[in-house]
Design a protein around this motif. Structure first.
Motif, PDB file in Angstrom:
ATOM      1  N   PRO A   1       0.832  -1.200   0.000  1.00 10.45           N
ATOM      2  CA  PRO A   1       0.000   0.000   0.000  1.00 10.45           C
ATOM      3  C   PRO A   1       0.868   1.251   0.000  1.00 10.45           C
ATOM      4  N   GLY A   2       0.504   2.209  -0.838  1.00 13.74           N
ATOM      5  CA  GLY A   2       1.225   3.456  -0.899  1.00 13.74           C
ATOM      6  C   GLY A   2       2.436   3.440  -1.807  1.00 13.74           C
ATOM      7  N   GLU A   3       2.846   2.255  -2.283  1.00 18.28           N
ATOM      8  CA  GLU A   3       3.997   2.160  -3.179  1.00 18.28           C
ATOM      9  C   GLU A   3       3.616   2.673  -4.565  1.00 18.28           C
ATOM     10  N   CYS A   4       4.489   3.457  -5.165  1.00 22.11           N
ATOM     11  CA  CYS A   4       4.227   3.992  -6.501  1.00 22.11           C
ATOM     12  C   CYS A   4       4.240   2.854  -7.510  1.00 22.11           C
ATOM     13  N   GLN A   5       3.169   2.711  -8.272  1.00 19.43           N
ATOM     14  CA  GLN A   5       3.064   1.643  -9.248  1.00 19.43           C
ATOM     15  C   GLN A   5       3.056   2.208 -10.650  1.00 19.43           C
ATOM     16  N   SER A   6       3.496   1.384 -11.586  1.00 21.09           N
ATOM     17  CA  SER A   6       3.648   1.824 -12.973  1.00 21.09           C
ATOM     18  C   SER A   6       2.847   0.937 -13.907  1.00 21.09           C
ATOM     19  N   VAL A   7       2.575   1.483 -15.091  1.00 19.76           N
ATOM     20  CA  VAL A   7       1.879   0.754 -16.143  1.00 19.76           C
ATOM     21  C   VAL A   7       2.668   0.930 -17.428  1.00 19.76           C
ATOM     22  N   VAL A   8       2.746  -0.126 -18.239  1.00 20.97           N
ATOM     23  CA  VAL A   8       3.439  -0.083 -19.522  1.00 20.97           C
ATOM     24  C   VAL A   8       2.410   0.105 -20.628  1.00 20.97           C
ATOM     25  N   VAL A   9       2.594   1.145 -21.453  1.00 20.70           N
ATOM     26  CA  VAL A   9       1.669   1.478 -22.530  1.00 20.70           C
ATOM     27  C   VAL A   9       2.426   1.502 -23.855  1.00 20.70           C
ATOM     28  N   PRO A  10       2.168   0.590 -24.781  1.00 18.04           N
ATOM     29  CA  PRO A  10       2.787   0.688 -26.106  1.00 18.04           C
ATOM     30  C   PRO A  10       2.357   1.978 -26.798  1.00 18.04           C
ATOM     31  N   GLY A  11       3.323   2.717 -27.320  1.00 16.23           N
ATOM     32  CA  GLY A  11       3.032   3.958 -28.016  1.00 16.23           C
ATOM     33  C   GLY A  11       2.895   3.724 -29.506  1.00 16.23           C
TER      34      GLY A  11
ATOM     35  N   SER B   1       2.307 -13.721 -16.256  1.00 16.66           N
ATOM     36  CA  SER B   1       1.506 -13.795 -15.032  1.00 16.66           C
ATOM     37  C   SER B   1       2.351 -14.004 -13.782  1.00 16.66           C
ATOM     38  N   GLU B   2       3.602 -14.411 -13.952  1.00 19.12           N
ATOM     39  CA  GLU B   2       4.480 -14.568 -12.796  1.00 19.12           C
ATOM     40  C   GLU B   2       4.893 -13.220 -12.211  1.00 19.12           C
ATOM     41  N   HIS B   3       4.690 -12.157 -12.977  1.00 20.40           N
ATOM     42  CA  HIS B   3       5.186 -10.855 -12.557  1.00 20.40           C
ATOM     43  C   HIS B   3       4.122  -9.764 -12.485  1.00 20.40           C
ATOM     44  N   ILE B   4       3.120  -9.804 -13.360  1.00 13.95           N
ATOM     45  CA  ILE B   4       2.153  -8.709 -13.441  1.00 13.95           C
ATOM     46  C   ILE B   4       0.731  -9.243 -13.572  1.00 13.95           C
ATOM     47  N   GLY B   5      -0.237  -8.348 -13.417  1.00 17.14           N
ATOM     48  CA  GLY B   5      -1.631  -8.689 -13.673  1.00 17.14           C
ATOM     49  C   GLY B   5      -1.853  -8.901 -15.157  1.00 17.14           C
TER      50      GLY B   5
ATOM     51  N   ARG C   1      -4.321  10.069 -12.300  1.00 16.24           N
ATOM     52  CA  ARG C   1      -4.716   9.381 -11.065  1.00 16.24           C
ATOM     53  C   ARG C   1      -3.495   8.968 -10.238  1.00 16.24           C
ATOM     54  N   GLY C   2      -2.342   9.515 -10.581  1.00 11.07           N
ATOM     55  CA  GLY C   2      -1.140   9.250  -9.801  1.00 11.07           C
ATOM     56  C   GLY C   2      -0.415   7.967 -10.151  1.00 11.07           C
ATOM     57  N   ILE C   3      -0.757   7.362 -11.269  1.00 17.30           N
ATOM     58  CA  ILE C   3      -0.118   6.115 -11.711  1.00 17.30           C
ATOM     59  C   ILE C   3       1.019   6.456 -12.670  1.00 17.30           C
ATOM     60  N   ARG C   4       2.175   5.897 -12.431  1.00 21.06           N
ATOM     61  CA  ARG C   4       3.353   6.202 -13.241  1.00 21.06           C
ATOM     62  C   ARG C   4       3.249   5.496 -14.601  1.00 21.06           C
ATOM     63  N   THR C   5       3.483   6.229 -15.680  1.00 18.19           N
ATOM     64  CA  THR C   5       3.310   5.685 -17.025  1.00 18.19           C
ATOM     65  C   THR C   5       4.645   5.480 -17.724  1.00 18.19           C
ATOM     66  N   ILE C   6       4.780   4.320 -18.379  1.00 21.55           N
ATOM     67  CA  ILE C   6       5.973   3.971 -19.156  1.00 21.55           C
ATOM     68  C   ILE C   6       5.521   3.718 -20.593  1.00 21.55           C
ATOM     69  N   VAL C   7       5.913   4.582 -21.517  1.00 17.98           N
ATOM     70  CA  VAL C   7       5.543   4.434 -22.923  1.00 17.98           C
ATOM     71  C   VAL C   7       6.664   3.696 -23.646  1.00 17.98           C
TER      72      VAL C   7
ATOM     73  N   ARG D   1      10.124  -5.657 -13.459  1.00 20.46           N
ATOM     74  CA  ARG D   1      10.412  -4.566 -12.540  1.00 20.46           C
ATOM     75  C   ARG D   1       9.403  -4.554 -11.399  1.00 20.46           C
ATOM     76  N   PRO D   2       9.814  -4.312 -10.178  1.00 21.32           N
ATOM     77  CA  PRO D   2       8.900  -4.405  -9.030  1.00 21.32           C
ATOM     78  C   PRO D   2       7.790  -3.361  -9.015  1.00 21.32           C
ATOM     79  N   ASP D   3       7.966  -2.261  -9.763  1.00 24.07           N
ATOM     80  CA  ASP D   3       6.954  -1.206  -9.737  1.00 24.07           C
ATOM     81  C   ASP D   3       5.853  -1.403 -10.774  1.00 24.07           C
ATOM     82  N   VAL D   4       6.052  -2.315 -11.744  1.00 22.14           N
ATOM     83  CA  VAL D   4       5.106  -2.459 -12.853  1.00 22.14           C
ATOM     84  C   VAL D   4       3.962  -3.392 -12.463  1.00 22.14           C
ATOM     85  N   ARG D   5       2.723  -2.898 -12.626  1.00 21.19           N
ATOM     86  CA  ARG D   5       1.542  -3.707 -12.304  1.00 21.19           C
ATOM     87  C   ARG D   5       1.028  -4.469 -13.502  1.00 21.19           C
ATOM     88  N   THR D   6       1.028  -3.843 -14.712  1.00 19.08           N
ATOM     89  CA  THR D   6       0.457  -4.514 -15.869  1.00 19.08           C
ATOM     90  C   THR D   6       0.930  -3.847 -17.154  1.00 19.08           C
TER      91      THR D   6
END
Length: 513
Positions: free
Chosen positions: A6-16, A104-108, A32-38, A79-84
């Motif tokens: 809880p409270g840890e900054c999480q990231s999402v990977v978005v293909p550009g 699935s071993e690492h992300i949603g 919404r405060g979610i870190r984005t990786i393009v 990476r530990p910060d990436v959710r999906t």
């Protein structure tokens, strides 16, 4: 899947990609405060220019080396910060589903398993599923022979070409298939008809006149959503541009007779060498065969020619006599709908149709039932855009396509209140109960570049079989709708750079020939 504290900054990977869907995801989630990786193979992608892009990573193109693209995504997933990771085009969901267990071993992983995905990307299986789900659809069969009469379209059986569907490809190969061809033969079977490439853009609307009757077909590779108005440029289902040529060619019954006896499997094998040497694994795939883009006519093609162009045995589908096009959009959780949305397309990139430049939000019970019936039958998981045409005589919605990832008009969905990127994020983190879905009906939204391309097509294009509207009428319609409905896909007061980058990209890719 890893569980972040809880409270840890999480990231999402978005293909550009060139479609607005990438920018919609970045804006929605970053706000919404979610870190984005393009991630992209092209540093010019508009999403990477957004103020809401926190990190940009250059990765291999999936069209050039799918395994290298997979490895790059897996490195980010670890990476530990990436959710999906969010799929925004066919190769994204293809590689994510193909290697779902590893991810699935690492992300949603809110996307379908490969067997389920295949039932959407293989149009033969898709239309069988539609029949079993009692969902309306045009007659659709494998194109093992050319018909002697009627109005049809010929389009790829698969929405992406790879080793899961065709044995001759290796796991590193991912190809965007060629565009649709329109097939018309005389009703009495005594005269040749025509086979025309998709008008102006992939997903274009072609109108033909046969014995006084006007009929229309719409190819739906989000169909619908991305590309260029140039007659020699089409797009795949996600916004990656694919070179093709708009043309009209004649087809005779003798060509049918000479090839109808060839089996599907034999044809695909014999065509493989030709396909592998003439079809590029990049997005700039030239699918022109024996055509003249200027005159719009060419020599009669055989069934073998069509198979070689497509890279496999395509499907043949009857025309649907309407231009009334609708989209049903959904996020599913293991067979259960989490959120749904609907829109009606009002205008496309070309005066002939094509990707959406102007659309309106709707809610129609019959459309909702048809979309849900199909996805329920497929026991769907993840994102889906289901494309329908509405029969003008019966009012029935007829299935055209399923796109198993985010749609190009996603910014408009978010603007209506249907924040699908955030819903997807919550589902990936096992927080479905936090999804509070609703949207406003009866409002419209534009893609400015698409509207400009619509006008440009009227000035410069001569799409076979489609009546060109008066330029002044089209200009007035666009000005009026933009004055009353000011929502735009890219244009944003607090984030202008993606809009500027998109227009610059369009100018760079402009070909006046």
């Amino acid at each position: 899947m890893r569980s972040n504290a809880p409270g840890e900054c999480q990231s999402v990977v978005v293909p550009g990609i060139t479609a607005p869907s990438s920018v919609a995801c970045v804006r929605s989630l970053a706000r919404r405060g979610i870190r984005t990786i393009v991630v992209s193979s092209d540093e010019r992608t508009p999403a990477a220019k957004s103020r809401y892009c926190d990190e940009a990573v250059v990765v291999p193109s999936p069209y050039e080396d799918l395994l290298a693209y997979r490895d790059a995504l897996q490195a980010l997933a670890m990476r530990p910060d990436v959710r999906t990771i969010i799929p925004v085009r066919e190769p994204d969901v293809y590689v994510l589903s193909k290697y779902r267990d590893e991810f699935s071993e690492h992300i949603g992983t809110p996307w379908p398993e490969m067997d389920t995905l295949a039932r959407a990307q293989d149009r033969v299986e898709l239309f069988e599923a539609a029949a079993n789900a009692d969902v309306g659809a045009p007659e659709t069969v494998l194109c093992t022979e050319l018909p002697e009469s009627g109005e049809w379209i010929v389009k790829p059986r698969y929405s992406v070409l790879g080793d899961e569907y065709l044995d001759r490809y290796g796991p590193e190969t991912c190809i965007a298939p060629p565009s649709t061809r329109y097939l018309e033969t005389e009703n009495d079977g005594t005269a040749p008809g025509t086979v025309a490439a998709a008008a102006a853009t992939a997903g274009a609307t072609a109108t033909t006149s046969t014995t006084g009757t006007t009929r229309t077909a719409i190819d739906v590779n989000e169909s619908v959503e991305d590309g260029s108005s140039n007659a020699d440029t089409a797009v795949d289902s996600t916004g990656e541009r694919v070179s093709t040529t708009s043309s009209t060619v004649t087809a005779s019954s003798t060509a049918t007779e000479s090839t109808a006896s060839t089996s599907s499997s034999t044809t695909e094998t014999s065509a493989s060498a030709n396909t592998n040497t003439t079809t590029s694994t990049s997005t700039n795939t030239n699918t022109n065969t024996n055509t003249n883009a200027n005159s719009g006519t060419a020599d009669a093609p055989s069934l073998e020619t069509l198979r070689t162009e497509m890279g496999h045995t395509p499907i043949r589908q009857e025309y649907v006599p309407t231009t009334d096009e609708y989209g049903f959009f959904a996020l599913y959780d293991h067979g259960e709908p989490v959120a749904t949305f609907q829109h009606r397309q009002r205008r496309g990139y070309s005066y002939a149709g094509g990707p959406s430049s102007y659309r309106e939000s709707v809610w129609i019970p019959e459309l909702e039932r048809a979309g849900r019936a199909l996805l329920d039958h497929l026991e769907w998981h993840g994102l889906a855009m289901v494309e329908f045409l509405r029969d003008e005589e019966t009012g029935e919605f007829k299935l055209m396509e399923v796109n198993p990832r985010f749609w190009s008009s996603l910014p408009f969905s978010v603007q209506t209140g249907a924040d699908f990127p955030y819903y997807y994020w919550l589902l990936a983190g096992d927080e479905r109960e936090r999804i509070d879905h609703d949207y406003e009906v009866g409002i419209g939204g534009h893609l400015v570049r698409g509207e400009l391309l619509h006008l440009y097509s009227i000035l410069t294009a001569d799409v076979p079989l489609v009546e060109k509207p008066p330029f002044r009428t089209a200009l007035w319609d666009i000005c009026r709708s933009m004055a009353t409905e000011r929502r735009c896909d890219y244009l944003s007061r607090d984030d202008p750079r993606p809009f500027v980058r998109d227009l610059a990209n369009a100018a760079t890719e402009f070909d006046p020939r």
